[in-house]
Design an enzyme around this catalytic site. Structure first.
Site, PDB file in Angstrom:
ATOM      1  N   ASP A 113       0.734  -1.029  -0.053  1.00  0.00           N
ATOM      2  CA  ASP A 113       0.123  -0.114  -0.189  1.00  0.00           C
ATOM      3  C   ASP A 113       0.737   1.152  -0.072  1.00  0.00           C
ATOM      4  O   ASP A 113       1.912   1.315   0.708  1.00  0.00           O
ATOM      5  CB  ASP A 113      -0.816   0.078   1.206  1.00  0.00           C
ATOM      6  CG  ASP A 113      -1.679   1.196   1.448  1.00  0.00           C
ATOM      7  OD1 ASP A 113      -2.381   1.684   0.380  1.00  0.00           O
ATOM      8  OD2 ASP A 113      -1.681   1.858   2.412  1.00  0.00           O
ATOM      9  N   ASP A 115      -1.657  -0.063   6.425  1.00  0.00           N
ATOM     10  CA  ASP A 115      -1.707   0.527   7.582  1.00  0.00           C
ATOM     11  C   ASP A 115      -3.081   1.021   8.217  1.00  0.00           C
ATOM     12  O   ASP A 115      -3.385   1.316   9.017  1.00  0.00           O
ATOM     13  CB  ASP A 115      -0.889   1.599   7.665  1.00  0.00           C
ATOM     14  CG  ASP A 115      -1.118   2.898   7.022  1.00  0.00           C
ATOM     15  OD1 ASP A 115      -1.728   2.579   5.902  1.00  0.00           O
ATOM     16  OD2 ASP A 115      -0.902   3.976   7.415  1.00  0.00           O
ATOM     17  N   ASP A 141      -7.246  -1.334   4.226  1.00  0.00           N
ATOM     18  CA  ASP A 141      -6.228  -2.365   3.915  1.00  0.00           C
ATOM     19  C   ASP A 141      -6.647  -3.924   4.514  1.00  0.00           C
ATOM     20  O   ASP A 141      -6.185  -5.062   4.277  1.00  0.00           O
ATOM     21  CB  ASP A 141      -4.794  -2.292   4.291  1.00  0.00           C
ATOM     22  CG  ASP A 141      -4.384  -1.030   3.539  1.00  0.00           C
ATOM     23  OD1 ASP A 141      -4.388  -0.784   2.469  1.00  0.00           O
ATOM     24  OD2 ASP A 141      -3.468  -0.197   4.445  1.00  0.00           O
TER      25      ASP A 141
END
Length: 790
Positions: free
Chosen positions: A305, A552, A556
């Site tokens: 990410d 985080d 996600d």
């Protein structure tokens, strides 16, 4: 804002809605109780079988307690059970601690008055007052606001500040960056958008450890083999030999069954993982699942990410370009101008990432000349700029160039701005006008650009080093983000990942589209929603990849739960941390390299020592089957297996599992182990069978035959151990010599304890002759075995 005109719900309405189940329950799922966990671990078929064998040993030992020592095998069963209990209770507790919302109290209007209440006391339809710095606990809509700016990055993955107007939707889990608002609660508890994602995190993720799966597979097969062979073996011996030899028959049958079970391997693997946890804690790595370090060492695809993983989520000013003849001039230094800009930003009192970056770049304590600003123009989504006014210095405007500058000024600086935005940088213009904005807040045409801030997403320290490492290891890198593909591309280049070329805008891909080809052809994925991120990982896994995912945010979570190995940043959301296998406590991506090396150590070393355990399993199973049809009882006792396991398997394996080992992991764990264990096990079986027929011919009694059988298996165990120790170093050589001395000492000093007989020179020479057959036979069978399996 006129929140006083809203009386909110009455106490009666609140109680009624709570009774109807419309309260802000965070949708907690019922976890297994400690009692249920204990029951599931203690009362397994594996444990019950071993307990029955222990009871059998205790039963036949009554009146003849020399047999009781044969029950020492059960110690490992107890230890294994406690380790399993600890791991599942730890996982259960982590899930129960899971909470997305961190705010303590909220301000609600009820019965016409403001009240501070717990988030759990919110009900559907409540009116809340929110301020900068707060995190929302519920989905809601804006009723009143003068200016409201939200951060939804934990939900969407997009790092941009989002301006909200009246009737706009607000999502639980988002943060108030700037402003104030009166909101009405539209969804509570498990109905909120965040809770729907959070439900993904509340399911305990099954271990994807290839080692543990292989061991569980072996144990499941062996349980049925043990039951069938055990019944057949003891029945055939009692029929052939009668009840007079009942005790030796029963104990030797238990030995055959115990010998098949690689219980020490399960324990050793658990210890190896536990030591890995301790070692990685020194690198500030927290493991929610101990076996995840094995999975990380096996990955061939790493999905990252962008926001919060490659970047820290913070902004920083990389440069301030003062204007010099219509051009950016970063070398120009005007102390007074910087003083004005610094004080103007502190006067605005914005808390968003951009304002914080500028305040850090131009701190107030470095100002040399104080400027008085009388009026503040707060940022709003309609005018797209903010500003301050001073009677002496005029009006200073801050915003995106396209919303602040007139068309001529925009054209003048277009190429320079484009050059920065193509690098993934954000550009904020500082403009000035002598006039004061009118009542419609429209800027006059005489607004002039004074300076341009060059602002960038702050890269995580060591991000480039980490990604270069994985690339060199042959791991495919995929960057997945809620931001635009253009931004993702620019960030990847800044992180030094030049090989990532192809990009795709996932907002243009249908939700039901087949992603199998898309995920192989592209490396950069922009505009990705939480569940499309999960779909990308599913497509990669269907294509045969072993995938790791870093993240985080709450957005996600679905992907983190889907990944073979998931990694979260400690500064991320609680949902992401608990959903992940690995948490980087210091938000340092480079720590993943340590985790890979630790995973390699565990896999390679456990693979080596598994040969020792499974060699015993192979020859024990084969001999047990053969002795169903032979007239004599099984040739070993449980205590003799304890001797063999101690000095040729358990003790050396414990030390070998802790050796440093950074070799790349290749191949299938079970296949590689069995390619060594089966030839060695067959060799032992053949030589023991040969000894069974030769022993009476050369004049050996039953005690001597039994002792030489232990001698043969000891020698084979040391040979297998030596092969597993390669390459031999001083550490492994010392272990080997100590184990050999331990075996020899048991034969010389403790023969009675281990049911052994002292051999004469004739019997000893015969035993050495059989030992000399092991090496050539094991190599011959190994060559033959490889040809057959091909």
């Amino acid at each position: 804002m006129k929140e006083k005109t809203h009386n909110g719900l009455t106490t009666t309405e609140v109680e009624k809605r709570r009774a109807e189940g419309l309260g802000n329950d965070n949708g907690k799922v019922k976890s297994k109780s400690t009692k249920e966990i204990v029951f599931s671990h203690v009362f397994t078929l594996f444990n019950i079988l071993n307990f029955i064998l222990l009871l059998v040993i205790i039963g036949v030992s009554v009146g003849d307690w020399q047999y009781i020592k044969n029950g020492l095998f059960f110690n490992l069963i107890v230890i294994n059970t406690f380790i399993g209990l600890y791991q599942e209770i730890r996982a259960r507790n982590a899930v129960e601690r899971l909470t997305l919302i961190t705010q303590d109290d909220v301000v609600v209007i009820r019965d016409g008055k403001k009240q501070n209440i717990s988030p759990d006391d919110i009900v559907l339809g409540d009116y809340l007052i929110i301020n900068a710095g707060e995190q929302l606990n519920v989905d809601s809509k804006v009723i009143e606001t003068e200016y409201l700016q939200m951060d939804e990055s934990l939900l969407t993955g997009e790092s941009n500040a989002i301006n909200k107007l009246e009737n706009d939707e607000l999502l639980a889990g988002s943060f108030v960056l700037s402003g104030k608002a009166l909101i009405e609660v539209t969804k509570v508890g498990k109905d909120t958008f965040a809770s729907k994602i959070l439900n993904e995190a509340k399911q305990v993720k099954k271990s994807r450890s290839q080692i543990m799966k292989s061991l569980n597979f072996i144990v499941k097969i062996l349980i049925w083999v043990i039951l069938i062979v055990g019944l057949a073996l003891i029945s055939s011996k009692l029929i052939r030999l009668g009840m007079n030899d009942f005790k030796p028959i029963v104990v030797s049958t238990v030995a055959a069954l115990v010998g098949m079970i690689p219980e020490g391997l399960v324990l050793l693997t658990s210890i190896a993982f536990a030591v890995g946890v301790i070692r990685l804690s020194k690198s500030k790595i927290l493991l929610n699942d101990m076996s995840s370090i094995e999975t990380l060492a096996r990955i061939d695809t790493l999905c990252l990410d962008k926001t919060g993983t490659i970047t820290s989520g913070n902004m920083k000013v990389s440069n301030l370009h003062l204007i010099n003849d219509g051009k950016f001039d970063s070398s120009k230094d005007d102390r007074r101008l910087k003083d004005i800009i610094s004080q103007a930003f502190f006067k605005l009192d914005d808390n968003n990432a951009t304002a914080t970056a500028i305040k850090n770049y131009l701190p107030l304590d470095e100002v040399s000349e104080k400027i008085e600003f009388e009026k503040v123009y707060a940022f709003s989504s309609d005018k797209k700029w903010s500003g301050v006014n001073s009677k002496t210095e005029g009006t200073w405007i801050f915003g995106a160039p396209e919303f602040v500058l007139n068309k001529d000024e925009q054209k003048l600086y277009a190429s320079q701005i484009d050059e920065l935005t193509n690098k993934g940088l954000r550009v904020l213009v500082v403009a000035h006008t002598d006039s004061v904005p009118g009542g419609d807040m429209k800027l006059s045409e005489d607004v002039e650009a004074i300076a341009f801030f060059e602002i960038e997403d702050e890269l995580r320290e060591n991000a480039q080093k980490t990604l270069e490492y994985f690339h060199k290891q042959g791991v495919d890198i995929k960057i997945i983000s809620g931001d635009s593909p253009k931004t993702v591309n620019a960030i990847s280049k800044r992180a030094g990942i030049d090989n990532l070329i192809n990009q795709v805008d996932m907002s243009k891909i249908d939700d039901n589209a087949d992603l199998s080809k898309i995920v192989e052809e592209n490396q950069l994925f922009g505009r990705v929603t939480p569940f499309k991120k999960q779909a990308i990982l599913e497509a990669l896994q269907k294509n045969g990849h072993v995938v790791a995912m870093t993240g985080d945010g709450v957005n996600d979570v679905p992907a983190l739960k889907k990944a073979d190995c998931s990694v979260a940043m400690a500064q991320g959301s609680e949902a992401a941390k608990v959903s992940s296998d690995i948490v980087l406590v210091e938000n340092n991506l480079a720590a993943m390299i340590d985790a890979v090396y630790e995973g390699r150590r565990i896999i390679n070393n456990v693979e080596r020592v598994a040969r020792l355990f499974l060699t015993k399993t192979v020859y024990s199973a084969l001999l047990a089957v053969l002795f169903i049809f032979l007239k004599d009882r099984f040739p070993l006792f449980p205590i003799q297996f304890t001797l063999l396991s101690t000095f040729t398997i358990g003790t050396p394996a414990f030390f070998l599992a802790l050796r440093a080992n950074k070799e790349r992991v290749t191949g299938n764990f079970l296949k590689k182990v069995m390619e060594e264990a089966i030839p060695a096990g067959l060799t032992a079986t053949i030589i023991i069978l040969l000894h069974y027929y030769l022993g009476p011919i050369v004049g050996l009694d039953s005690g001597e035959q039994n002792t030489i059988s232990v001698m043969i298996l000891s020698g084979l165990g040391l040979i297998v151990l030596a092969r597993a120790m390669k390459p031999i170093d001083l550490f492994s050589l010392v272990i080997f010599i100590a184990c050999a001395i331990g075996l020899i000492g048991a034969f010389i000093f403790f023969p009675k304890f281990f049911f052994l007989k002292v051999l004469g020179m004739y019997e000893f020479t015969y035993g050495i002759f059989l030992l000399l057959l092991i090496v050539p036979l094991i190599f011959f069978i190994k060559i033959l075995f490889k040809k057959i399996v091909k």
